[in-house]
Design a protein around this motif. Structure first.
Motif, PDB file in Angstrom:
ATOM      1  N   MET A   1       0.844  -1.211   0.000  1.00  0.00           N
ATOM      2  CA  MET A   1       0.000   0.000   0.000  1.00  0.00           C
ATOM      3  C   MET A   1       0.875   1.255   0.000  1.00  0.00           C
ATOM      4  SD  MET A   1      -2.963   1.063   2.722  1.00  0.00           S
ATOM      5  CE  MET A   1      -3.998  -0.355   2.533  1.00  0.00           C
ATOM      6  N   THR A   2       0.521   2.246  -0.821  1.00  0.00           N
ATOM      7  CA  THR A   2       1.327   3.469  -0.852  1.00  0.00           C
ATOM      8  C   THR A   2       1.058   4.313   0.387  1.00  0.00           C
ATOM      9  OG1 THR A   2      -0.413   4.750  -1.925  1.00  0.00           O
ATOM     10  CG2 THR A   2       1.079   3.556  -3.377  1.00  0.00           C
ATOM     11  N   ASP A   3       1.966   5.256   0.644  1.00  0.00           N
ATOM     12  CA  ASP A   3       1.787   6.169   1.778  1.00  0.00           C
ATOM     13  C   ASP A   3       0.479   6.942   1.641  1.00  0.00           C
ATOM     14  OD1 ASP A   3       4.132   5.337   2.791  1.00  0.00           O
ATOM     15  OD2 ASP A   3       5.248   7.201   2.431  1.00  0.00           O
ATOM     16  N   LEU A   4       0.177   7.315   0.394  1.00  0.00           N
ATOM     17  CA  LEU A   4      -1.031   8.113   0.152  1.00  0.00           C
ATOM     18  C   LEU A   4      -2.289   7.302   0.465  1.00  0.00           C
ATOM     19  CD1 LEU A   4      -1.844  10.945  -0.812  1.00  0.00           C
ATOM     20  CD2 LEU A   4      -2.022  10.035  -3.136  1.00  0.00           C
ATOM     21  N   ALA A   5      -2.283   6.040   0.033  1.00  0.00           N
ATOM     22  CA  ALA A   5      -3.434   5.169   0.312  1.00  0.00           C
ATOM     23  C   ALA A   5      -3.603   4.960   1.811  1.00  0.00           C
ATOM     24  CB  ALA A   5      -3.255   3.831  -0.402  1.00  0.00           C
ATOM     25  N   GLN A   6      -2.471   4.804   2.488  1.00  0.00           N
ATOM     26  CA  GLN A   6      -2.498   4.601   3.942  1.00  0.00           C
ATOM     27  C   GLN A   6      -3.028   5.854   4.660  1.00  0.00           C
ATOM     28  OE1 GLN A   6       1.254   3.105   5.262  1.00  0.00           O
ATOM     29  NE2 GLN A   6       0.250   1.723   6.683  1.00  0.00           N
ATOM     30  N   LEU A   7      -2.603   7.021   4.159  1.00  0.00           N
ATOM     31  CA  LEU A   7      -3.042   8.282   4.749  1.00  0.00           C
ATOM     32  C   LEU A   7      -4.555   8.472   4.557  1.00  0.00           C
ATOM     33  CD1 LEU A   7      -1.705  10.680   6.257  1.00  0.00           C
ATOM     34  CD2 LEU A   7      -1.666  11.883   4.077  1.00  0.00           C
ATOM     35  N   LYS A   8      -5.045   8.086   3.375  1.00  0.00           N
ATOM     36  CA  LYS A   8      -6.485   8.187   3.107  1.00  0.00           C
ATOM     37  C   LYS A   8      -7.266   7.260   4.032  1.00  0.00           C
ATOM     38  CE  LYS A   8      -6.358   9.681  -1.729  1.00  0.00           C
ATOM     39  NZ  LYS A   8      -6.650   9.338  -3.123  1.00  0.00           N
ATOM     40  N   GLU A   9      -6.725   6.068   4.242  1.00  0.00           N
ATOM     41  CA  GLU A   9      -7.361   5.107   5.142  1.00  0.00           C
ATOM     42  C   GLU A   9      -7.414   5.680   6.564  1.00  0.00           C
ATOM     43  OE1 GLU A   9      -6.143   0.904   4.446  1.00  0.00           O
ATOM     44  OE2 GLU A   9      -5.977   0.839   6.617  1.00  0.00           O
ATOM     45  N   GLU A  10      -6.316   6.317   6.968  1.00  0.00           N
ATOM     46  CA  GLU A  10      -6.263   6.916   8.311  1.00  0.00           C
ATOM     47  C   GLU A  10      -7.233   8.099   8.434  1.00  0.00           C
ATOM     48  OE1 GLU A  10      -2.606   6.961  10.248  1.00  0.00           O
ATOM     49  OE2 GLU A  10      -3.042   8.686  11.511  1.00  0.00           O
ATOM     50  N   LEU A  11      -7.376   8.845   7.338  1.00  0.00           N
ATOM     51  CA  LEU A  11      -8.300   9.988   7.339  1.00  0.00           C
ATOM     52  C   LEU A  11      -9.754   9.509   7.493  1.00  0.00           C
ATOM     53  CD1 LEU A  11      -8.385  13.093   7.065  1.00  0.00           C
ATOM     54  CD2 LEU A  11      -8.511  12.788   4.577  1.00  0.00           C
ATOM     55  N   VAL A  12     -10.079   8.411   6.834  1.00  0.00           N
ATOM     56  CA  VAL A  12     -11.427   7.834   6.985  1.00  0.00           C
ATOM     57  C   VAL A  12     -11.630   7.381   8.432  1.00  0.00           C
ATOM     58  CG1 VAL A  12     -12.964   5.938   6.308  1.00  0.00           C
ATOM     59  CG2 VAL A  12     -11.646   7.164   4.569  1.00  0.00           C
ATOM     60  N   THR A  13     -10.631   6.711   8.989  1.00  0.00           N
ATOM     61  CA  THR A  13     -10.707   6.257  10.387  1.00  0.00           C
ATOM     62  C   THR A  13     -10.923   7.456  11.319  1.00  0.00           C
ATOM     63  OG1 THR A  13      -9.270   4.388   9.884  1.00  0.00           O
ATOM     64  CG2 THR A  13      -9.484   4.996  12.202  1.00  0.00           C
ATOM     65  N   VAL A  53     -16.188   7.100   2.798  1.00  0.00           N
ATOM     66  CA  VAL A  53     -15.211   6.033   2.516  1.00  0.00           C
ATOM     67  C   VAL A  53     -14.008   6.608   1.744  1.00  0.00           C
ATOM     68  CG1 VAL A  53     -16.922   4.171   2.511  1.00  0.00           C
ATOM     69  CG2 VAL A  53     -16.444   5.411   0.374  1.00  0.00           C
ATOM     70  N   GLU A  54     -12.970   5.790   1.571  1.00  0.00           N
ATOM     71  CA  GLU A  54     -11.728   6.230   0.922  1.00  0.00           C
ATOM     72  C   GLU A  54     -11.994   6.903  -0.432  1.00  0.00           C
ATOM     73  OE1 GLU A  54     -11.801   3.675   2.903  1.00  0.00           O
ATOM     74  OE2 GLU A  54      -9.866   3.406   3.901  1.00  0.00           O
ATOM     75  N   GLU A  55     -12.942   6.348  -1.194  1.00  0.00           N
ATOM     76  CA  GLU A  55     -13.222   6.870  -2.543  1.00  0.00           C
ATOM     77  C   GLU A  55     -13.799   8.293  -2.506  1.00  0.00           C
ATOM     78  OE1 GLU A  55     -14.158   3.753  -1.481  1.00  0.00           O
ATOM     79  OE2 GLU A  55     -12.451   2.848  -2.540  1.00  0.00           O
ATOM     80  N   ASP A  56     -14.240   8.747  -1.355  1.00  0.00           N
ATOM     81  CA  ASP A  56     -14.801  10.099  -1.220  1.00  0.00           C
ATOM     82  C   ASP A  56     -13.726  11.162  -1.042  1.00  0.00           C
ATOM     83  OD1 ASP A  56     -17.560   9.402  -1.315  1.00  0.00           O
ATOM     84  OD2 ASP A  56     -17.428   8.666   0.744  1.00  0.00           O
ATOM     85  N   ILE A  57     -12.493  10.724  -0.789  1.00  0.00           N
ATOM     86  CA  ILE A  57     -11.432  11.699  -0.478  1.00  0.00           C
ATOM     87  C   ILE A  57     -10.979  12.431  -1.736  1.00  0.00           C
ATOM     88  CG2 ILE A  57      -9.117  11.991   0.501  1.00  0.00           C
ATOM     89  CD1 ILE A  57     -10.031  10.176   2.629  1.00  0.00           C
ATOM     90  N   MET A  58     -10.954  13.736  -1.635  1.00  0.00           N
ATOM     91  CA  MET A  58     -10.579  14.599  -2.752  1.00  0.00           C
ATOM     92  C   MET A  58      -9.294  15.336  -2.405  1.00  0.00           C
ATOM     93  SD  MET A  58     -14.367  16.258  -3.446  1.00  0.00           S
ATOM     94  CE  MET A  58     -13.954  17.184  -4.917  1.00  0.00           C
ATOM     95  N   GLU A  59      -8.618  15.829  -3.460  1.00  0.00           N
ATOM     96  CA  GLU A  59      -7.403  16.621  -3.253  1.00  0.00           C
ATOM     97  C   GLU A  59      -7.698  18.063  -3.648  1.00  0.00           C
ATOM     98  OE1 GLU A  59      -3.920  14.779  -4.970  1.00  0.00           O
ATOM     99  OE2 GLU A  59      -2.837  16.702  -5.019  1.00  0.00           O
ATOM    100  N   PHE A  60      -7.185  19.003  -2.847  1.00  0.00           N
ATOM    101  CA  PHE A  60      -7.416  20.429  -3.103  1.00  0.00           C
ATOM    102  C   PHE A  60      -6.099  21.195  -3.021  1.00  0.00           C
ATOM    103  CE2 PHE A  60     -11.172  18.748  -0.959  1.00  0.00           C
ATOM    104  CZ  PHE A  60     -12.206  19.173  -1.785  1.00  0.00           C
ATOM    105  N   THR A  61      -6.045  22.336  -3.727  1.00  0.00           N
ATOM    106  CA  THR A  61      -4.975  23.295  -3.469  1.00  0.00           C
ATOM    107  C   THR A  61      -5.359  24.030  -2.191  1.00  0.00           C
ATOM    108  OG1 THR A  61      -6.038  25.137  -4.604  1.00  0.00           O
ATOM    109  CG2 THR A  61      -4.673  23.672  -5.962  1.00  0.00           C
ATOM    110  N   LEU A  62      -4.411  24.759  -1.587  1.00  0.00           N
ATOM    111  CA  LEU A  62      -4.730  25.482  -0.349  1.00  0.00           C
ATOM    112  C   LEU A  62      -5.830  26.523  -0.592  1.00  0.00           C
ATOM    113  CD1 LEU A  62      -1.230  25.956   1.355  1.00  0.00           C
ATOM    114  CD2 LEU A  62      -2.872  24.084   1.602  1.00  0.00           C
ATOM    115  N   GLU A  63      -5.975  26.973  -1.842  1.00  0.00           N
ATOM    116  CA  GLU A  63      -7.032  27.944  -2.163  1.00  0.00           C
ATOM    117  C   GLU A  63      -8.385  27.264  -2.349  1.00  0.00           C
ATOM    118  OE1 GLU A  63      -4.033  28.023  -3.839  1.00  0.00           O
ATOM    119  OE2 GLU A  63      -3.266  29.686  -2.639  1.00  0.00           O
TER     120      GLU A  63
END
Ligand code: MN
Length: 255
Positions: A1-13, A53-63
């Motif tokens: 699992m990539t770091d990003l996938a793991q981080l998304k999993e942790e964010l859902v948790t 769930v993980e699939e709901d996670i989006m990426e944004f710029t700080l703006e």
């Protein structure tokens, strides 16, 4: 699992834990800075923290601009997160909540201060941002653009927590686990403090006591909470190795 996938999993948790502890309900959100692009952050689409769930996670710029996949409508208050992460390079995570025992402190002038040692991370100097000071009394109280977000971030300053008048609060931290810990114990502190105020005069934690607790708080403490909270919400616990630099003890001062 990539770091990003793991981080998304942790964010859902983290979303599930905050919902379980009534820091958020169908509303409120948590973000984390992108691990390799500091000018981006990750946060769910506008969905209740208890069901996303993980699939709901989006990426944004700080703006607050959407980068990549768009599984749904973003939170209208994503500017809270971007503006704070912009102003605070030390912050990796932001929680915004309307936790019910905290809100009374945003509208009464009663000071929010820690009264129990576990709650020390909220700090002794907690400002109360009032949207009306800059944006008048005709807003819906929501932070829906960068100008409002930056004004809130200015009031927050270097602190861990800011209240938001008639709305809720923001909590920042150096990791998801630390920020979830602070958010849960701020709500607990607020609930205990409301009870204590009904009983009589309150002796708050003293500045030196708060400083001693904060100084001594170790990754071990956050880990102990996180493991138990993962169990409560039936999410997999992944142990984290902590290196928070000098000044963080390896023992557990929580007792
Ligand atoms: Mn809100």
């Amino acid at each position: 699992m990539t770091d990003l996938a793991q981080l998304k999993e942790e964010l859902v948790t983290a979303n599930r834990i905050l919902a379980h502890h009534h820091v958020v309900d169908s509303f409120g959100h948590i973000s984390v800075r992108h691990p390799t692009i500091p000018g981006h952050f990750l946060m769910s689409r506008a969905r209740a923290p208890g069901v996303l769930v993980e699939e709901d996670i989006m990426e944004f710029t700080l703006e607050g601009k959407i980068v990549g996949a768009e599984p749904g409508k973003p939170y209208s208050e994503r500017f809270i997160h971007g503006a704070i992460l912009e102003a605070r390079p030390d912050a990796m995570c932001v929680v915004h909540n309307h936790s019910p025992n905290v809100v009374p402190f945003t509208v009464t002038g009663r000071k929010m201060r820690p009264i129990m040692h576990m709650c020390a991370p909220i700090g002794t100097d907690i400002p109360n941002w009032d949207i009306a000071h800059k944006f008048g009394y005709e807003t819906n109280l929501l932070v829906t653009n960068m100008e409002m977000g930056r004004d809130l971030a200015k009031t927050l300053g270097h602190r861990t927590v800011s209240l938001m008048r008639g709305h809720g609060s923001v909590v920042v931290g150096r990791s998801i686990r630390e920020t979830v810990f602070t958010s849960i114990y701020m709500e607990a502190n607020a609930e205990m403090l409301i009870k204590a105020l009904q009983m009589g005069e309150v002796e708050y934690m003293h500045d030196g006591e708060v400083a001693a607790n904060t100084r001594g708080r170790a990754g071990f403490t956050w880990e102990r909470g996180w493991e138990n909270w993962c169990r409560e919400v039936s999410r997999k616990y992944v142990a984290q190795t902590w290196d928070m630099g000098p000044g963080f003890s390896k023992t557990d001062p929580a007792g």
